[in-house]
Design a protein around this motif. Structure first.
Motif, short mmCIF file in Angstrom:
data_model
loop_
_atom_site.label_atom_id
_atom_site.label_comp_id
_atom_site.label_asym_id
_atom_site.label_seq_id
_atom_site.Cartn_x
_atom_site.Cartn_y
_atom_site.Cartn_z
N PRO A 1 -0.39 8.90 -5.50
CA PRO A 1 -0.88 9.40 -4.20
C PRO A 1 -2.40 9.49 -4.09
O PRO A 1 -2.92 9.45 -2.97
N ASN A 2 -3.10 9.62 -5.21
CA ASN A 2 -4.55 9.77 -5.14
C ASN A 2 -5.31 8.46 -5.33
O ASN A 2 -6.54 8.47 -5.43
N GLY B 1 7.02 2.79 2.46
CA GLY B 1 7.19 2.84 1.01
C GLY B 1 8.54 3.37 0.57
O GLY B 1 8.72 3.71 -0.60
N ARG B 2 9.51 3.42 1.48
CA ARG B 2 10.87 3.86 1.12
C ARG B 2 11.65 2.61 0.72
O ARG B 2 12.03 1.80 1.56
N PRO C 1 -1.12 3.32 6.34
CA PRO C 1 -0.93 4.56 5.57
C PRO C 1 -2.15 5.48 5.68
O PRO C 1 -3.29 5.01 5.65
N GLU C 2 -1.90 6.77 5.81
CA GLU C 2 -2.97 7.74 6.09
C GLU C 2 -4.07 7.73 5.04
O GLU C 2 -5.24 7.91 5.36
N ALA D 1 0.83 -1.20 0.00
CA ALA D 1 0.00 0.00 0.00
C ALA D 1 0.87 1.25 0.00
O ALA D 1 0.61 2.21 -0.74
N ALA D 2 1.90 1.26 0.83
CA ALA D 2 2.80 2.41 0.89
C ALA D 2 3.52 2.62 -0.43
O ALA D 2 3.68 3.76 -0.89
N SER D 3 3.95 1.53 -1.07
CA SER D 3 4.63 1.65 -2.36
C SER D 3 3.69 2.16 -3.45
O SER D 3 4.09 2.96 -4.30
N LEU D 4 2.45 1.72 -3.43
CA LEU D 4 1.47 2.21 -4.41
C LEU D 4 1.23 3.71 -4.24
O LEU D 4 1.19 4.46 -5.21
#
Length: 537
Positions: free
Chosen positions: A155-156, A523-524, A196-197, A147-150
Motif C-alpha cells: 500500500p505504501n 485490484g480484486r 488508484p488514489e 497498479a491496483a494489484s501492486l
C-alpha cells in the motif's frame, strides 16, 4: 567474496566495510557503483578511507560516491541524498558502512521520504528528475489493473502512472455497440475516476525510454526516474497504412468498431442497409482482440437475417491470414455460422486502399501461384480493422524486439535484458491473444514478480498465455473461446467451450463489464490463477 551482501532490489544492495581487495570481486559480481556511508573519521579512521577506495574503484570502472552518515543521527535528508544517487549512478549499486545496517536504514529512508518535485528540465544526464519506486507507462486496462494489484500488496509503494488520456474505455463492448446491443456511454468513464488514489498521475506521453539510465523522457522533454518500470501503453492503430482510409472514416459507408466514436456509425449502417454488398476485413496479426473483426460480421448478419434482408446482401469477409481463427477447435462452430449467414471468405486478402466517395476498396490478394495481385471491390458498407503496431517510443527503444514489441520472458513477463523492467498487455512480445482477459491474469503475475524482484526473491508467478475471446456469433449467443500458449484450451467453466450458449451472452454483456469496472481495476483478483489445459474433440 567474503562480504555479506544483502540484496534489497535488482538495483541496490548493502554490505559491511569493504577493502580495496574486495573491489575487483564487487565489479565481477556485476555491480557498477559503490556508495560509502561510513564517515572517514569514524572509529579513529582505522578503516580504509573513502578517497583510496574511490581511486581504486575508478581504475576498475566503478562509480563511487561518498555519503557519510552518523549511525545515531540519520534523517530524511540522508534518504533524499540517496535518492539522488540512485538516479545519477549506474545500477546496480552497492552501499556500505561498518556493518551494513546504516546503509540499509538510509535506503529505507529513501523509500519512505516524500518525493521531491524539482522543476523539470530537458536534456542531459545531469538533470535531477522526479523519482518513483515504480513507473507505469500506460493507463489502459493493463496499467490501472497492475497498479491496483501492486497497491493491494504494497500500500505504501510510490507509483507514477504516465498517460495523456482524459478518458478510460471499456473497449470489449464496442463490438456490441456496433451491433446495437450495448449503450456507447457505458463504455467510457473519466480517467480520474479509475485512477488508484495513491498513484501519482502524470498526464503526458512518453517520448523516449532510457532503460540504461532507469529513466523515461516525456513529450515535454522532462525526465522521470524509476527503480522498477512497467511498460503497458498498448498498441497503436495504424489507420494511415491503408491509403485513403482516414479521409473517409465515419462517412460513405466506411466504419470500424475499433474506434469509440465510430461504433454507433456501424450500427447505423447495419440497421439501414437493406440490400447491396457488405465487406468486412481483418488485417495481419497481431491485432487487439483477434475475434472482433468477425464478431462485427456475425452480429450484422444476425440482424439482417432477423429483418429478412440477408438474402439481398452479399457479405464477404476478407482475411489477411490463412485461417478463420487461430485455435483450430473453434473453427468448425464458426464455419457453421459463416454458412448460416451465407458469407464468402476471402483468405490472404488484405485491405490496402479505400475510395469512400466511389465506394471502392482495393485488396492485395495472394493467388494460387503465390503472387500478390491487387483486386478492386465495390461496397455499400465497409467495416475496417486497421493494421496495428507498437508505439514508436517502444519500437525505437532498447526494450523492443525485432518486431517492435517489448521483449519479455513469456512466463514471468520480465524483460529479457533489463531486470527491473516488466511489460504486460498489448505491447508485450508474448504470443498470447491481445485481450482484456489476458491482462486480467497478467496484472497479477507482474505485481507478484515485481515485488519478488525488489525483495531479491525468485520470480515464482507464471503466466500461461491465457486469453479469452467471447465470440458473439448471434445476438443472444456467444462461443466463449478461452485458450493459452500453443492454442491449449483453458476453459474457466466445466462446459464444452466450442458451443454457442445464451449464458455466455449474459456473461459477455453483463458480468464481464461489472468484473472490469468493479473488480479488475480495483485490484480484486477474481479467477486470476492459471487453469488446467483441456482438450476437446
Amino acid at each position: 567474496m567474503n562480504l555479506n551482501i544483502i540484496k534489497h532490489s535488482e538495483l541496490f544492495s548493502t554490505t559491511g566495510q569493504i577493502g580495496k581487495e574486495d573491489l575487483s570481486e564487487i565489479a565481477a559480481a556485476g555491480y557498477r557503483s559503490v556508495i560509502c556511508n561510513r564517515p572517514d573519521a569514524e572509529d579513529g579512521g582505522r578503516h580504509v578511507p573513502s578517497g583510496e577506495l574511490a581511486a581504486a574503484s575508478e581504475k576498475l570502472g566503478l562509480a563511487f560516491s561518498y555519503l557519510p552518515a552518523d549511525a545515531t543521527h540519520l534523517s530524511k535528508e540522508h534518504g533524499a541524498a540517496l535518492r539522488r544517487l540512485l538516479v545519477s549512478m549506474p545500477p546496480p549499486i552497492l552501499a556500505y558502512c561498518r556493518t551494513g545496517n546504516r546503509s540499509t536504514n538510509i535506503f529505507r529512508l529513501a523509500n519512505a521520504a516524500e518525493i521531491v518535485t524539482p522543476a523539470l528540465q530537458a536534456g542531459t544526464a545531469d538533470d535531477r528528475p522526479r523519482q518513483f519506486e515504480v513507473v507505469i507507462v500506460g493507463a489502459g486496462a493493463a496499467g490501472i489493473a497492475v497498479a491496483a494489484s501492486l497497491l493491494r500488496r504494497a500500500p505504501n509503494m510510490q507509483i507514477a502512472m504516465i498517460d495523456p488520456a482524459s478518458q478510460h474505455y471499456y473497449q470489449p463492448a464496442w463490438t456490441l455497440v456496433g451491433g446495437g446491443a450495448y449503450a456507447q456511454k457505458k463504455t467510457v468513464r473519466p480517467m480520474a475516476s479509475v485512477m488508484p488514489e495513491r498513484v501519482q498521475w502524470l498526464q503526458r506521453s512518453v517520448a523516449e525510454f532510457l532503460p540504461d539510465h532507469n529513466r523515461v523522457r516525456l513529450d515535454d522533454g522532462s525526465l522521470i526516474a524509476y527503480q522498477q518500470l512497467i511498460v503497458c501503453p498498448g498498441l497503436r492503430l495504424a489507420w494511415e497504412k491503408i491509403e485513403g482510409l482516414e479521409q473517409t472514416l465515419g462517412r460513405n459507408g466506411v466504419t470500424s468498431n475499433y474506434r469509440y466514436e465510430l461504433a454507433p456509425y456501424t450500427w447505423q449502417l447495419v440497421s439501414q442497409l437493406k440490400q447491396g454488398k457488405a465487406l468486412f476485413c481483418q488485417p495481419a496479426m497481431p491485432i487487439k482482440c483477434a475475434g472482433a473483426p468477425q464478431k462485427a460480421m456475425y452480429l450484422s448478419c444476425d440482424h439482417w437475417l432477423r429483418k429478412g434482408v440477408l438474402n439481398k446482401i452479399a457479405v464477404e469477409f476478407n482475411i489477411a491470414g490463412v485461417a478463420l481463427f487461430g485455435v483450430p477447435a473453434f473453427v468448425p462452430p464458426l464455419m457453421s455460422y459463416v454458412k448460416k449467414y451465407q458469407a464468402q471468405l476471402a483468405f490472404e486478402s488484405n485491405l490496402v486502399k479505400v475510395d469512400g466517395d466511389r465506394k471502392l476498396a482495393w485488396f492485395d490478394v495472394k493467388d494460387r501461384a503465390g503472387n500478390i495481385v491487387r483486386q478492386e471491390k465495390s461496397f455499400d458498407m465497409l467495416h475496417v480493422v486497421p493494421p496495428q503496431v507498437a508505439p514508436d517510443a517502444v519500437r525505437n527503444s532498447p526494450l523492443a524486439n525485432l518486431d517492435g514489441w517489448c521483449e519479455v520472458d513469456p512466463a514471468t513477463l520480465r524483460h529479457v535484458r533489463y531486470r527491473n523492467v516488466f511489460a504486460l498487455g498489448d505491447i508485450s512480445s508474448t504470443g498470447n491473444a491481445k485481450t482484456v482477459a489476458a491482462i486480467r491474469k497478467q496484472a497479477v503475475v507482474v505485481a507478484a514478480n515485481l515485488l519478488a524482484a525488489c525483495a531479491g526473491q525468485p520470480l515464482s508467478a507464471r503466466y500461461d498465455g491465457y486469453g479469452a475471446c467471447p465470440l458473439t456469433v448471434e445476438k443472444g449467443k456467444v462461443i466463449l473461446a478461452e485458450f493459452g500458449y500453443g492454442g491449449k484450451l483453458l476453459p474457466t467453466f466445466p462446459l464444452d467451450p466450442t458451443i454457442a450458449r445464451r449464458s455466455n451472452w449474459f456473461l459477455k454483456t453483463t458480468v464481464l463489464p461489472w468484473v472490469y469496472w468493479t473488480l479488475m481495476l480495483k485490484g480484486r483478483e477474481w479467477l486470476t490463477k492459471s487453469s488446467v489445459a483441456k482438450e476437446y474433440p
